[in-house]
Design a protein around this motif. Structure first.
Motif, PDB file in Angstrom:
ATOM      1  N   CYS A  15     -55.039  -3.481  22.722  1.00 47.47           N
ATOM      2  CA  CYS A  15     -53.734  -2.898  22.406  1.00 47.47           C
ATOM      3  C   CYS A  15     -52.693  -3.382  23.428  1.00 47.47           C
ATOM      4  N   LEU A  16     -51.433  -3.154  23.115  1.00 43.04           N
ATOM      5  CA  LEU A  16     -50.347  -3.650  23.968  1.00 43.04           C
ATOM      6  C   LEU A  16     -50.415  -3.059  25.373  1.00 43.04           C
ATOM      7  N   GLU A  17     -50.757  -1.762  25.447  1.00 40.94           N
ATOM      8  CA  GLU A  17     -50.806  -1.096  26.751  1.00 40.94           C
ATOM      9  C   GLU A  17     -51.831  -1.809  27.649  1.00 40.94           C
ATOM     10  N   GLU A  18     -53.018  -2.098  27.061  1.00 41.67           N
ATOM     11  CA  GLU A  18     -54.058  -2.764  27.849  1.00 41.67           C
ATOM     12  C   GLU A  18     -53.606  -4.172  28.245  1.00 41.67           C
ATOM     13  N   LEU A  19     -52.968  -4.846  27.306  1.00 46.21           N
ATOM     14  CA  LEU A  19     -52.502  -6.204  27.591  1.00 46.21           C
ATOM     15  C   LEU A  19     -51.480  -6.203  28.737  1.00 46.21           C
ATOM     16  N   ALA A  50     -24.189  -9.690  30.212  1.00 42.93           N
ATOM     17  CA  ALA A  50     -25.468  -9.018  30.457  1.00 42.93           C
ATOM     18  C   ALA A  50     -26.350  -9.000  29.224  1.00 42.93           C
ATOM     19  N   ILE A  51     -27.663  -8.989  29.478  1.00 41.95           N
ATOM     20  CA  ILE A  51     -28.674  -8.827  28.437  1.00 41.95           C
ATOM     21  C   ILE A  51     -29.527  -7.627  28.844  1.00 41.95           C
ATOM     22  N   ILE A  52     -29.703  -6.691  27.916  1.00 40.00           N
ATOM     23  CA  ILE A  52     -30.461  -5.468  28.190  1.00 40.00           C
ATOM     24  C   ILE A  52     -31.695  -5.475  27.293  1.00 40.00           C
ATOM     25  N   ILE A  53     -32.865  -5.369  27.900  1.00 43.40           N
ATOM     26  CA  ILE A  53     -34.105  -5.443  27.115  1.00 43.40           C
ATOM     27  C   ILE A  53     -34.835  -4.105  27.160  1.00 43.40           C
ATOM     28  N   GLY A  54     -35.110  -3.555  25.967  1.00 40.25           N
ATOM     29  CA  GLY A  54     -35.853  -2.300  25.877  1.00 40.25           C
ATOM     30  C   GLY A  54     -36.988  -2.417  24.876  1.00 40.25           C
ATOM     31  N   GLY A  55     -37.645  -1.295  24.589  1.00 44.42           N
ATOM     32  CA  GLY A  55     -38.754  -1.285  23.632  1.00 44.42           C
ATOM     33  C   GLY A  55     -40.087  -1.430  24.334  1.00 44.42           C
ATOM     34  N   GLY A  56     -41.159  -1.156  23.572  1.00 46.29           N
ATOM     35  CA  GLY A  56     -42.503  -1.096  24.147  1.00 46.29           C
ATOM     36  C   GLY A  56     -42.919  -2.336  24.909  1.00 46.29           C
ATOM     37  N   VAL A  57     -42.651  -3.508  24.357  1.00 46.47           N
ATOM     38  CA  VAL A  57     -43.101  -4.747  24.980  1.00 46.47           C
ATOM     39  C   VAL A  57     -42.457  -4.942  26.361  1.00 46.47           C
ATOM     40  N   ALA A  58     -41.268  -4.354  26.549  1.00 42.60           N
ATOM     41  CA  ALA A  58     -40.599  -4.465  27.847  1.00 42.60           C
ATOM     42  C   ALA A  58     -41.446  -3.849  28.964  1.00 42.60           C
ATOM     43  N   ASN A  59     -42.430  -3.017  28.574  1.00 39.53           N
ATOM     44  CA  ASN A  59     -43.322  -2.435  29.584  1.00 39.53           C
ATOM     45  C   ASN A  59     -44.211  -3.461  30.275  1.00 39.53           C
ATOM     46  N   ALA A  60     -44.285  -4.658  29.732  1.00 34.64           N
ATOM     47  CA  ALA A  60     -45.061  -5.694  30.409  1.00 34.64           C
ATOM     48  C   ALA A  60     -44.493  -5.921  31.815  1.00 34.64           C
ATOM     49  N   GLY A  61     -43.228  -5.567  32.016  1.00 29.96           N
ATOM     50  CA  GLY A  61     -42.660  -5.530  33.361  1.00 29.96           C
ATOM     51  C   GLY A  61     -42.212  -6.855  33.904  1.00 29.96           C
ATOM     52  N   SER A  62     -42.381  -7.018  35.230  1.00 28.59           N
ATOM     53  CA  SER A  62     -41.727  -8.126  35.926  1.00 28.59           C
ATOM     54  C   SER A  62     -42.184  -9.497  35.438  1.00 28.59           C
ATOM     55  N   ILE A  63     -43.448  -9.610  35.006  1.00 30.80           N
ATOM     56  CA  ILE A  63     -43.900 -10.927  34.539  1.00 30.80           C
ATOM     57  C   ILE A  63     -43.035 -11.382  33.365  1.00 30.80           C
ATOM     58  N   LEU A 105     -53.457  -5.412  32.002  1.00 26.39           N
ATOM     59  CA  LEU A 105     -54.196  -6.598  32.451  1.00 26.39           C
ATOM     60  C   LEU A 105     -53.254  -7.584  33.154  1.00 26.39           C
ATOM     61  N   ALA A 106     -52.055  -7.737  32.601  1.00 23.76           N
ATOM     62  CA  ALA A 106     -51.100  -8.673  33.205  1.00 23.76           C
ATOM     63  C   ALA A 106     -50.664  -8.173  34.578  1.00 23.76           C
ATOM     64  N   ARG A 107     -50.435  -6.859  34.686  1.00 19.90           N
ATOM     65  CA  ARG A 107     -50.035  -6.318  35.987  1.00 19.90           C
ATOM     66  C   ARG A 107     -51.153  -6.498  37.017  1.00 19.90           C
ATOM     67  N   ARG A 108     -52.413  -6.533  36.514  1.00 20.14           N
ATOM     68  CA  ARG A 108     -53.557  -6.769  37.411  1.00 20.14           C
ATOM     69  C   ARG A 108     -53.859  -8.261  37.570  1.00 20.14           C
ATOM     70  N   LYS A 109     -52.922  -9.098  37.088  1.00 26.44           N
ATOM     71  CA  LYS A 109     -53.002 -10.563  37.276  1.00 26.44           C
ATOM     72  C   LYS A 109     -54.117 -11.230  36.486  1.00 26.44           C
ATOM     73  N   ASN A 110     -54.590 -10.580  35.423  1.00 30.87           N
ATOM     74  CA  ASN A 110     -55.545 -11.261  34.546  1.00 30.87           C
ATOM     75  C   ASN A 110     -54.859 -12.497  33.954  1.00 30.87           C
ATOM     76  N   LEU A 111     -55.469 -13.657  34.181  1.00 33.87           N
ATOM     77  CA  LEU A 111     -54.804 -14.917  33.823  1.00 33.87           C
ATOM     78  C   LEU A 111     -54.514 -15.062  32.334  1.00 33.87           C
ATOM     79  N   LYS A 112     -55.521 -14.686  31.521  1.00 38.08           N
ATOM     80  CA  LYS A 112     -55.321 -14.824  30.072  1.00 38.08           C
ATOM     81  C   LYS A 112     -54.170 -13.931  29.593  1.00 38.08           C
ATOM     82  N   ALA A 113     -54.142 -12.707  30.096  1.00 36.74           N
ATOM     83  CA  ALA A 113     -53.077 -11.772  29.694  1.00 36.74           C
ATOM     84  C   ALA A 113     -51.723 -12.284  30.181  1.00 36.74           C
TER      85      ALA A 113
END
Lengths: 310, 310
Positions: free
Chosen positions: B207-211, B248-261, B214-222
Motif C-alpha cells: 500500500c502507499l503508506e508502506e511504500l 509558487a507550487i503547492i503540493i497536497g494529497g496522500g502521495v505528498a506523504n512520501a515527504g522529502s524524497i 520504506l522510502a523514508r527508511r531508505k529502501n532502494l527499490k521504494a
C-alpha cells in the motif's frame, strides 16, 4: 496641438522596422532597415536612433506630434524599468537601460517590451484574439514564443516571462534545447530543427518557403514533416489547453505559412489528446496582423502607458 | 442574532465529511461518515441532508445561526449554477441540480464547487499559497488534480475546468489515460499506477503508506519508485512553470506523504529542466491545510458568495 501619432520600432535579428501609426493604430509610414547580425550594442542603438529620426522627418512630423516611442526586442526585458536583459541573437547586450538611453537621444517617452508580448497585445486589441477572455498567442520562427491573455488582459507572470509555450517539454527524454531544458517543443519545431529534418529527408538544402510550397502541392515527404511538427505543437498546446481551459489559440510566424496542413493537424491533435470539455471549447486561429503585429503592439504599449499616466 | 457560522461538506468517493466553521474558518465541530462507493444518487443526497442536519443539531445551532452550506464534490461542476455535471467515482450522477435540491431540503443558501478548487481556494486564503500572486495547487491521489491562482485570485478558465495538471502530457507516446488522452501525468503517477509499479517491483501487494515508509527508511527499490514519480511530476510542472512564470507550487494529497524524497526530486527536476529565470523564481511547498482543506474551502466559498450578494 494634440499629439496624434505614435512611433513604433520592431528590432529583429536581421532587420529593424520603424513606423508611424495614428491613434487607431493604422500604419501611416513604415521603413525597414537591414541590420548586420553581428551589429554591436552601440551600433544598434545608433541605428535605432537614426531610423526613428528619419521616419519622423519622412512623415513630416515634429516631436510634439508624437505620443512616444514603443519598441519591441527579441529577448527578455524588464518592461516596467525599460531594461533589456539580453538579446540571444545580438551579441553584446546585457542589462541595457534602453528606454532611458533612447529617451535622452530622442526627447520622447519610450516604452519597450519583448516582441512576442507586443504581438500578443496587438492580436488581443485588434487581431484574432480580440474578444476572447483567455487565450494563447504563439509565433513559430527561429524560436517558438508565446504570450498569454487571462481575463481579457495580457498576463506577464512573476518576471514578465510567462507564455513560454516553446519550452513546454513534450517528452521525458529528447533533444537538448537552447534554453538548457530537455525535449522542449522548440527543440523539435524551431525553424532550424524543421530544416534539419527536411535536409535529411530530401538529402539536399531546402528552405522553409519551398517546404511549405511542396506541402501545399501534396508532396508526401513534405507533408509528413509538417504533420510531425504540427502533432508535436498540438501536444504542447494540449498542456496549455488542459491547464488553462483556453478560449482561443492564435498561431503566427513564418512556419504558420505551411497553412491548412499544419492547422488541421494541430486542431486534430488537441481534439484527440486534450480533455473533452477543454478540447470542445478552444478555437485555433491564424494570427491576423502578420509582420506588422510588433509595430502595432508597440504603439498600443505607448498609448496605454500614456493613458495610465505611465 | 447575526449569522456567525458556516456549514461545510466534503463529498469523497468513500466518505462524507461535514463541519461547522466560524467566520474565521476555524472548525468548531466535524463528523465523518462512511458512504458506500456504490451509493445511489438519491442515497447520497439523503446522506448529505441527514449529515447536515445532524451536525447542526450536535453543534447546538439553529438555521438562523448559519450563513449557508458550502459543498465540495469529486468531479466537474458548474459552480455558478450549482449543478454537478457528473461524479467519476459515484455512479448515477449526471447534471444534478444539487444546490437547488439541498437548498430546498435544508432551507439554507447552498454553494458548491469541485473539491480541488476548494482545496486551492483554502490554500490561497489561509494556507501555503497565501500571499503569492501566481501559483498552482495540486493534489496527488487516485487522480492528480490542480487549481491555478492568477493575480491573487482563483482562476476558473472558460468552463470552470482550468488547472488540470494531471492531464499535461509528458510524452508523445505512452499509456492511455482515463480522460481519453495519451501519456498524461496522471497515467503515470495516479495512486493506482504507482501501486502497480510497486507490485511489479516488490512482487507482492503493497500500500502507499508502506511504500512511503520504506522510502523514508531508505529502501532502494521504494526510493527509486518515488524518484521516478517525482521526476515525472517535475516534468509536468516544468510545463506549468515555463507557461505561467509561477511564484509558487503547492503540493497536497496522500502521495505528498512520501515527504522529502518526493519534494527534493520535484524541485531538482524543475531546476534542471525549466528556464533559468522561471526556475529561480518558483517555490515548491507542501499544502498546509491537509484533509480539512475541502471543508475550509467550502466555508470560504459561502462567505465570499454572501459578501458579494450571491
Amino acid at each position: 496641438m494634440s499629439r496624434k501619432f505614435i512611433l513604433a520600432i520592431d528590432v529583429g535579428g536581421t532587420n529593424l522596422k520603424a513606423a508611424v501609426l495614428d491613434l487607431r493604430y493604422a500604419i501611416k509610414k513604415k521603413v525597414i532597415l537591414k541590420t548586420k547580425q553581428s551589429c554591436s550594442k552601440d551600433g544598434l542603438i545608433a541605428a535605432i536612433t537614426a531610423c526613428a529620426k528619419a521616419i519622423i522627418d519622412e512623415a513630416g512630423l515634429q516631436k510634439r506630434d508624437l505620443l512616444g516611442l514603443g519598441i519591441g526586442l527579441p529577448g527578455p526585458v524588464d518592461a516596467g524599468k525599460g531594461i533589456v536583459h539580453f538579446l540571444p541573437n545580438i551579441p553584446g547586450w546585457k542589462e541595457v537601460k534602453l528606454a532611458a538611453i533612447l529617451k535622452k537621444k530622442l526627447g520622447l517617452p519610450v516604452y519597450l517590451d519583448n516582441d512576442v508580448n507586443l504581438m500578443t497585445i496587438a492580436e488581443l486589441t485588434l487581431g484574432a484574439a480580440r474578444g476572447f477572455q483567455n487565450s494563447l498567442c504563439l509565433t513559430l520562427g527561429t524560436g517558438v514564443g508565446g504570450g498569454i491573455i487571462i481575463g481579457g488582459k495580457f498576463y506577464r507572470g512573476a518576471d514578465n516571462a510567462a507564455g513560454e509555450i516553446g519550452h513546454v517539454p513534450i517528452n521525458e527524454n529528447g533533444p537538448r534545447c537552447n534554453c538548457g531544458g530537455i525535449a522542449c517543443l522548440e527543440a523539435y519545431i524551431g525553424n532550424e530543427r524543421i530544416l534539419q529534418r527536411a535536409r535529411s529527408v530530401f538529402r539536399r538544402r531546402i528552405c522553409l518557403e519551398e517546404l511549405s510550397l511542396l506541402a501545399r502541392r501534396k508532396n508526401l515527404k513534405a507533408c509528413r514533416i509538417w504533420l510531425e511538427a504540427a502533432e508535436r505543437l498540438g501536444i504542447a498546446l494540449t498542456s496549455a489547453v488542459n491547464l488553462l481551459n483556453l478560449d482561443a489559440i492564435i498561431i503566427g510566424g513564418g512556419v504558420a505559412n505551411a497553412g491548412s496542413i499544419l492547422f488541421n493537424e494541430v486542431k486534430e491533435t488537441i481534439r484527440r489528446r486534450a480533455m473533452k470539455v477543454h478540447a470542445r471549447h478552444v478555437k485555433v486561429f491564424r494570427a491576423k496582423l502578420g509582420n506588422d503585429a510588433g509595430l502595432i503592439g508597440g504603439a498600443i504599449l505607448v498609448r496605454e502607458a500614456v493613458a495610465h499616466g505611465g
